[in-house]
Design an enzyme around this catalytic site. Sequence first.
Site, short mmCIF file in Angstrom:
data_model
loop_
_atom_site.label_atom_id
_atom_site.label_comp_id
_atom_site.label_asym_id
_atom_site.label_seq_id
_atom_site.Cartn_x
_atom_site.Cartn_y
_atom_site.Cartn_z
N CYS A 6 10.01 19.09 65.86
CA CYS A 6 10.27 20.15 64.89
C CYS A 6 11.78 20.46 64.89
CB CYS A 6 9.47 21.38 65.31
SG CYS A 6 9.91 22.95 64.62
N GLU A 101 9.52 20.94 57.37
CA GLU A 101 9.51 19.49 57.47
C GLU A 101 10.04 18.92 56.17
OE1 GLU A 101 9.81 15.99 58.43
OE2 GLU A 101 9.33 17.48 59.95
#
Length: 219
Positions: A6, A101
């Site tokens: 992440c 993302e």
Amino acid sequence: MNNAMCGRFALTVTMEVLAQMLPVPERPNLPPRWNIAPTQSTLVVIRQADSNHLCMMRWGFAGPNNAPLINARAETAASKPSFRAAFAGRRCLVPADSFYEWQPLADGRKQPWRVGLRDGAPFCMAGLWEEAVDKDGVPEPRFTILTIQANAYLAPLHERMPVILAPEQYARWLQEDDTAQDLLRPYPAEAMARYRVSDVVNAVKNDGPACFARLSQVG
């Protein structure tokens, strides 16, 4: 733009909301953050002296050539030299209400998405932390976020996702005498939500509500 997974996340909920989720005595008065990036500092939860505590840490273990190690693979963290000591004795929870993302597109561009839980609740990602000092010798503890193979819902965006823990798993993850390896798995796809956001989030300098602006009703 950071394409790690992440590689960006947000924490915009109030301390009162976090306090309902996290059993910690501290109640810091911190501003909302819409675009937390590597090398920046944010809240994490650690366990010391048999109690949980909130503290500020810098995102990214010290890596080779000064490149921060912002993620650790859940499958290998317990044995990899960079992370095994922290996995054995310095685990943490990283509070968030969403992460970002970037999906590769056919034309070479990358489309940013905001990802969170379907009910909109904040959550905690599994992390590790280490003691460190800055260039002046001042203590500056750092953290990294564990990642795992993406679930079916997020796989079209990226092959990895952060390890998201359920509230009933927090205490066990922070226990040093439990490997807790079975907790490191993809979060249920049906419990997650996502939507497209603008490229405002691409720039680290942008840290405001515009980062959450929805481009469509996809998700």
